[in-house]
Scaffold this motif. Sequence first.
Motif, mmCIF file in Angstrom:
data_model
loop_
_atom_site.group_PDB
_atom_site.id
_atom_site.type_symbol
_atom_site.label_atom_id
_atom_site.label_comp_id
_atom_site.label_asym_id
_atom_site.label_seq_id
_atom_site.Cartn_x
_atom_site.Cartn_y
_atom_site.Cartn_z
ATOM 1 N N ARG A 78 -46.368 -33.216 26.945
ATOM 2 C CA ARG A 78 -46.088 -31.833 27.358
ATOM 3 C C ARG A 78 -46.303 -30.842 26.223
ATOM 4 O O ARG A 78 -45.986 -29.671 26.329
ATOM 5 N N ILE B 121 -33.422 -23.777 30.257
ATOM 6 C CA ILE B 121 -33.948 -24.267 31.543
ATOM 7 C C ILE B 121 -33.453 -23.402 32.701
ATOM 8 O O ILE B 121 -34.215 -23.078 33.607
ATOM 9 N N LYS C 145 -40.017 -26.486 27.695
ATOM 10 C CA LYS C 145 -41.173 -26.314 26.812
ATOM 11 C C LYS C 145 -41.852 -24.945 26.990
ATOM 12 O O LYS C 145 -42.472 -24.424 26.057
ATOM 13 N N LEU C 146 -41.731 -24.427 28.174
ATOM 14 C CA LEU C 146 -42.430 -23.230 28.627
ATOM 15 C C LEU C 146 -42.468 -22.069 27.643
ATOM 16 O O LEU C 146 -43.508 -21.453 27.394
ATOM 17 N N ASN D 59 -40.585 -29.407 31.490
ATOM 18 C CA ASN D 59 -41.562 -28.320 31.667
ATOM 19 C C ASN D 59 -40.890 -26.962 31.422
ATOM 20 O O ASN D 59 -41.415 -26.113 30.703
ATOM 21 N N ALA D 60 -39.718 -26.780 32.037
ATOM 22 C CA ALA D 60 -39.009 -25.499 31.916
ATOM 23 C C ALA D 60 -38.566 -25.249 30.480
ATOM 24 O O ALA D 60 -38.572 -24.109 30.002
ATOM 25 N N LYS E 26 -39.403 -32.050 35.343
ATOM 26 C CA LYS E 26 -39.523 -30.601 35.538
ATOM 27 C C LYS E 26 -38.648 -29.807 34.570
ATOM 28 O O LYS E 26 -38.992 -28.698 34.170
ATOM 29 N N GLU E 27 -37.500 -30.374 34.223
ATOM 30 C CA GLU E 27 -36.633 -29.683 33.265
ATOM 31 C C GLU E 27 -37.315 -29.591 31.902
ATOM 32 O O GLU E 27 -37.180 -28.586 31.210
#
Lengths: 570, 570
Positions: free
Chosen positions: B230, B174, B208-209, B205-206, B202-203
């Motif tokens: 997600r 992250i 999984k990115l 999202n970061a 949001k963490e």
Amino acid sequence: MDTIKLAKVARGDAIADLVLKNCKIINVFTREIEIGDIAITDGKIVGIGEYQGKEELDLKNRFVAPGFIDGHVHIESSMLTPPQFAKIIVPKGTTSIIADPHEIANVSGIEGIKYMIFSSIFGPLNVNIMIPSCVPATSFETSGAIITSKDIKKFRNNKGVLGLGEVMNYPGVIYGDPEVHKKLEYMADFVKDGHAPSVHGKELNAYKLSGIKTDHECTTAEELHEKVARGMYIHLREGSATRNVKALAKGVTIQNSRRLLFCTDDKHSEDIRNEGHINYNIKLAIENGVDPLTAIQMATINIAECYKLDNIGAIAPGYDADLVVFDSLKEIDVDEVYIKGELVAKGNKALFDPVLYTNGYVTNTVNIKDSSKVNFDIKLKNNRVKVIQLIPKNVTTTKVIREVTIKNGIYKQDNNSDILKLAVIERHHQTGNVGLGLVEGYGLKNGAVAMTIAHDSHNLIVIGDNDQDMKIAMQEIERIQGGITLVNNGKVFESIRLEVAGLMTNTEVKIIEGKLKEMDKKAREMGVNKAVDDAFLSLAFMSLPVIPELKLTDKGLFDVTKFALVPLEE
Amino acid sequence: MDTIKLAKVARGDAIADLVLKNCKIINVFTREIEIGDIAITDGKIVGIGEYQGKEELDLKNRFVAPGFIDGHVHIESSMLTPPQFAKIIVPKGTTSIIADPHEIANVSGIEGIKYMIFSSIFGPLNVNIMIPSCVPATSFETSGAIITSKDIKKFRNNKGVLGLGEVMNYPGVIYGDPEVHKKLEYMADFVKDGHAPSVHGKELNAYKLSGIKTDHECTTAEELHEKVARGMYIHLREGSATRNVKALAKGVTIQNSRRLLFCTDDKHSEDIRNEGHINYNIKLAIENGVDPLTAIQMATINIAECYKLDNIGAIAPGYDADLVVFDSLKEIDVDEVYIKGELVAKGNKALFDPVLYTNGYVTNTVNIKDSSKVNFDIKLKNNRVKVIQLIPKNVTTTKVIREVTIKNGIYKQDNNSDILKLAVIERHHQTGNVGLGLVEGYGLKNGAVAMTIAHDSHNLIVIGDNDQDMKIAMQEIERIQGGITLVNNGKVFESIRLEVAGLMTNTEVKIIEGKLKEMDKKAREMGVNKAVDDAFLSLAFMSLPVIPELKLTDKGLFDVTKFALVPLEE
């Protein structure tokens, strides 16, 4: 992808390139609609939630779906090169395709496949290429190229290659043809597309065995159910000629839908522009009772999973920012289309210029042996002959027996009959092969039609009621090096140049469609039956020796039921 | 695979090796039960329908499911080597596993991973190895090996390697740790397992990115839902210590179930033998409201799809003949197990002998610097000290402050207090590191326990109420080169030798479990609290510096909240 930079944006410590605010996001993982922002940076979706962007667009609660994927398409059927094809399908919401360049491969071989890859590089459309598995389709015709198992082994690891194209030779798979099985073996670690119309029971077991993963030839819900049960992914196809979505929609259940996909297979540019592309499959499925979110899964994540395309098919962090914006879950009337975060279409209009490309391997592909000496005389030993009877709106034909006039041992055209001459002239290797036959049900008078779209070997096919016009038509095609022409009373009425392999053109779609319309009008005036679906493209299947019942190749008349060349005389 | 031969059998023109007649086949594609025969040849399923076989077995309408898959497991937690582990899980219906050899990698590095691959080759169990991503777990401890991003790049394309093991360093993902992101980059084209307890918003999202695909740390239905949304696949874990199936079963829906999987993560041999393995996850899920066929999908095809294992997870032509036979869709009480067409277990008994293996890289791994000179004296500057308080049935601890007795600047054991000495002695590189601390809540009197299972670096951990017994315990472990020992009043009561990396043994499970039972009984007599779940393995987490709150490594006392080494004195 700079994941450290993107993670910073995702966690909210840096501003995104673009944020689509207030979206109704179609979540294909949970089959739900989620309200939120989509944050995009470097062409990737970095976050779902509430984000700030350098650019922010308020989508005002419109629906946003992942870009649609065509699970199986022959681009060539649009008569457009990949860049021009992209221009008409992207505005419909298709952002990725699985393309099988079977047609150009029959003309130009591996170089044809490479052309499809090269010409797709600079456009926004994500083009994934399957290596055609059946080039040529049969040994009863002369194709421009042969793709052997060795060619496939050599080519398989190239960038742009995703898998093996539809394995149409299903008898070869089921009955153990060594060359077919070698191709399957070399592509063992790749996705392999199938083509198995009505194959079922033990033959289906034998077909599925070697890992063929998909089938797009299902026509009934029962067939779909059996093939899914045996482990296949099934494309619900809606093309120009073959339209299966309505019938198959009945077979879609919450239990099996994850194995169901959409494709167009073969669709003409006009139909794409009028009806739509994969968005039309979705719409039809919904009209026929499929849940809208399930239908969208079938156009997105299901295809991505089947073809192992990890970066597309969903709206989630790390996925390509391929997005489709629309207002109604009934119409799927696509307004905006984003590919890798760029707005590439709006209001049914592409916002990009196609980057056109040709090369010497795929142009100048009409090589006829001494065309001035080609003779259309049909020598007959008796007057009872086999005639190919067109079936309107169908690519199959019927074999009928007719009595014809013979003069000096040669067939004589009877202007009161419906019978026309058909010729297939080998145009790849100057072999001099000319196949001659007779057709009824077309209706043309005082003229000829010729073209280089003639499945699957794409030799030069000519139909006419007199030899002179047929020759003019043939020579016009030779002059323009591929395309379609209409000749009336000794004069070329109009031609469409298909400069790429005699199959596709870089010319803008509207010009082509305009010409086709005028040519069609003229052909109808010249007598072409109203029942004939398409005055030109209907002829393209008269040479396809894998679909019943009587066909013509450059090697002669072919009885598909007997799977053998046969004499004209009965 | 000889697909030509198999096609012949599939279409019914040759006799199958084996036909299972009259099966109730669990079809994971249609989520239906199908009645029919399963024809098997060369270890592959060749057909479903009606077949003849050289051998025919009438299954009399029993259920046949695809072999179960454990989606994420640390074999080391069973204390058994892969062949012995296979012997206990195969009879439970598990035919394939995704194994993350994180523990042995912390001792023996890449050679440890290789050992896991080599030792799995000759058994029937299909073992797929993920390269551990976080070795060592932190820099605050001395592990036997370090696996760098370069090591991963070099090793990734080896046979047997499937992907990247759970990326536990979620802050590193992250917050952009370059070495962590390099590992993710090198494994871009592979499946990457996650580990993101309570990470959301949001963490998430970061996290999984960069393509991390799974998570097995979900504890609530809400967490499961967000992670699926997600784009993650979620393992419903049921191990020995962490038991999440019941809570997560509530979150399983017809919409999201295709993204849900099962795993055990860490499960002791006794629990596997008593409760079951993945069959127990299935049973628990059904008990908690999940549809039985959905639960079986979560144990089979869903895992195969997630990990891109095309040949397992379903009963269909071309799949490995990995089959599980049982009578009830409630109990999933596995009777027969087939792997690649061979009957490998029946009536809860393995029908194969494990092919045992060790090598010099993974044996003799206890290397202490001059053990006779190791000193357990704890020097203290004041008497208010931090003490690790055990939390029963939990791998976390609490930090408590206690006043202790000091004599000549050195901690003095008070026989009336509950406080014991804990030491972590570096045992890989003879650094001489000894971390010393104090523990309460364990309860041992007149003795010591020592072992080489001490997460994640697996140094030698010793607990005791007197230095002499601690030293004897340490030296006993040195003598047997890894394992667990219990010392009472200056004498070794019993030891279990874990000759492979100090973590696993080739000894038969019943001998190990018998010894453990006796040692546990004795330990309880020696005062170990009833509340302590496991007299020995509970200690293994006292050294794990990534789980709150106060831990001990070979470098000293570690405050997880501060993520720093801290002095004993408050």
